[in-house]
Design a protein around this motif. Structure first.
Motif, short mmCIF file in Angstrom:
data_model
loop_
_atom_site.label_atom_id
_atom_site.label_comp_id
_atom_site.label_asym_id
_atom_site.label_seq_id
_atom_site.Cartn_x
_atom_site.Cartn_y
_atom_site.Cartn_z
N ILE A 12 0.85 -1.19 0.00
CA ILE A 12 0.00 0.00 0.00
C ILE A 12 0.89 1.24 0.00
N ASN A 13 0.31 2.37 -0.31
CA ASN A 13 1.00 3.65 -0.25
C ASN A 13 0.55 4.38 1.01
N VAL A 14 1.49 4.99 1.72
CA VAL A 14 1.18 5.76 2.92
C VAL A 14 1.56 7.21 2.66
N THR A 15 0.60 8.13 2.90
CA THR A 15 0.86 9.55 2.73
C THR A 15 0.90 10.21 4.10
N THR A 21 5.28 10.48 0.68
CA THR A 21 4.67 9.16 0.58
C THR A 21 5.75 8.08 0.60
N GLN A 23 5.95 3.42 0.37
CA GLN A 23 5.25 2.16 0.20
C GLN A 23 5.64 1.21 1.31
N ASP A 33 -3.90 0.66 -2.52
CA ASP A 33 -4.66 1.71 -1.82
C ASP A 33 -3.72 2.70 -1.15
N THR A 34 -4.21 3.91 -0.86
CA THR A 34 -3.42 4.93 -0.20
C THR A 34 -3.99 5.21 1.18
N ASN A 36 -3.95 7.73 4.17
CA ASN A 36 -3.60 9.11 4.51
C ASN A 36 -3.57 9.25 6.02
#
Length: 72
Positions: A12-15, A21, A23, A33-34, A36
């Protein structure tokens, strides 16, 4: 080991709160999915050592300080 009882482990992507960001692997959401973050280590006072204020509601802090004022 039983089959089909473990959650799906995917990328997943983390913001972060500042917009950066990265991964990581997680069981949260679906692949790609991201997530936030509202609070992260770059902004939260627990990690940054920011100003901490004690709110004295009902005199609890002052009673605690009076009770333990001899221990220092």
């Amino acid at each position: 080991m039983q089959k089909d009882i473990h959650p799906d482990y995917h990328m997943i992507n983390v913001t972060m709160t500042n917009g950066t960001t990265f991964q990581t692997r997680s069981t949260w959401g679906k692949e790609g999915d991201t997530l936030n973050l509202d609070i992260d280590p770059t902004t939260h006072p627990a990690w940054t050592g920011g100003d901490q204020k004690l709110m004295d509601r009902g005199g609890r802090v002052s009673r605690f300080k009076d009770k333990f004022k001899g221990f220092a």
